[in-house]
Design an enzyme around this catalytic site. Structure first.
Site: not given
Length: 250
Positions: A140, A185, A217
């Site tokens: 991320c 996502d 995600h």
């Protein structure tokens, strides 16, 4: 951008069971976690994990331990100066306020603040630990800094559900790169994946983009392992990373 900015999905997930076996250390003033492989299995390379916004916690420690179990000395560096987010923050949290100023208003988490911390971690791996081969993992938030620090000695990269990566940063990563993406996502949607594929193909270096179905995600760090499809995706993304480094870092 090659991926969109972070959002609330970056702090949602499930804490995983297990007993971390590494140790907490300091690199300059920054917290870090090291996982050391069995000497009989140790490989001549190190992995630097640049974490998501929850930083050094149960799940990231267990991932570092898994890399060590596969022979890699592994280091997680806290890039947030002790100001990481907690898991499952309440709705309405000012994410961008935290990014730009930190929780106290004077501890930003912008690239100007994060870059020097990543550089110290790489210097530690090269200098104090003596590694000449360094791979980097970015989850991320951390994906941006994997791409940004090719110039400082990262020789192969793996990122999962990346956020905040600029196209020029991805273009600048002149090394083999593997990406694990979630089917659902908003931060790294299909159009961003396809644009990233175009950029990486143009670079002419080995690359890989694996898409995992029925996950969202954050799955590679914060999935619900009680759900088979999520557990499978997380485990396969990890194996994807190990196989990538075994092939392109050693």
């Amino acid at each position: 951008m090659a991926s969109n900015a972070p959002g609330d999905c970056c702090v949602k997930g499930v804490r995983h069971d297990g007993e971390p076996t590494g140790t907490l250390i300091k690199i300059d003033t920054h917290d870090a976690y090291q996982a050391t492989p069995d000497p009989s299995k140790a490989k001549d390379a190190a992995i630097l994990i640049i974490p998501d916004v929850i930083s050094i916690w149960q799940n990231s420690k267990l991932i570092a331990d898994q890399f060590a179990a596969n022979g890699y000395y592994t280091l997680i560096i806290d890039v947030f100066n002790g100001d990481a987010m907690s898991l499952n923050r309440p709705e309405g949290f000012d994410f961008f306020g935290w990014l730009n100023k930190g929780s106290t208003g004077d501890n930003p988490h912008t690239k100007e603040a994060v870059d020097p911390i990543v550089e110290k971690a790489i210097k530690f791996l090269k200098g104090e630990k003596g590694f000449k081969k360094i791979g980097a993992v970015g989850y991320c938030f951390g994906a941006k800094y994997v791409c940004r620090h090719f110039r400082n000695g990262i020789q192969a990269g793996f990122v999962a559900h990346p956020s905040f990566v600029e196209e020029e940063e991805l273009e600048g990563f002149k090394a083999p790169l593997s990406i694990a993406a979630a089917e659902t996502d908003e931060i790294f949607p299909a159009e961003k994946r396809h644009r990233s594929e175009q950029i990486l193909a143009k670079n002419g270096l080995p690359y890989q983009i694996n898409l995992y179905s029925q996950v969202v995600h954050g799955f590679a760090v914060r999935c619900d392992p009680s759900k088979k499809i999520q557990r499978f995706a997380k485990e396969q993304a990890f194996f994807q990373a190990v196989t990538w480094f075994d092939s392109w870092l050693l």
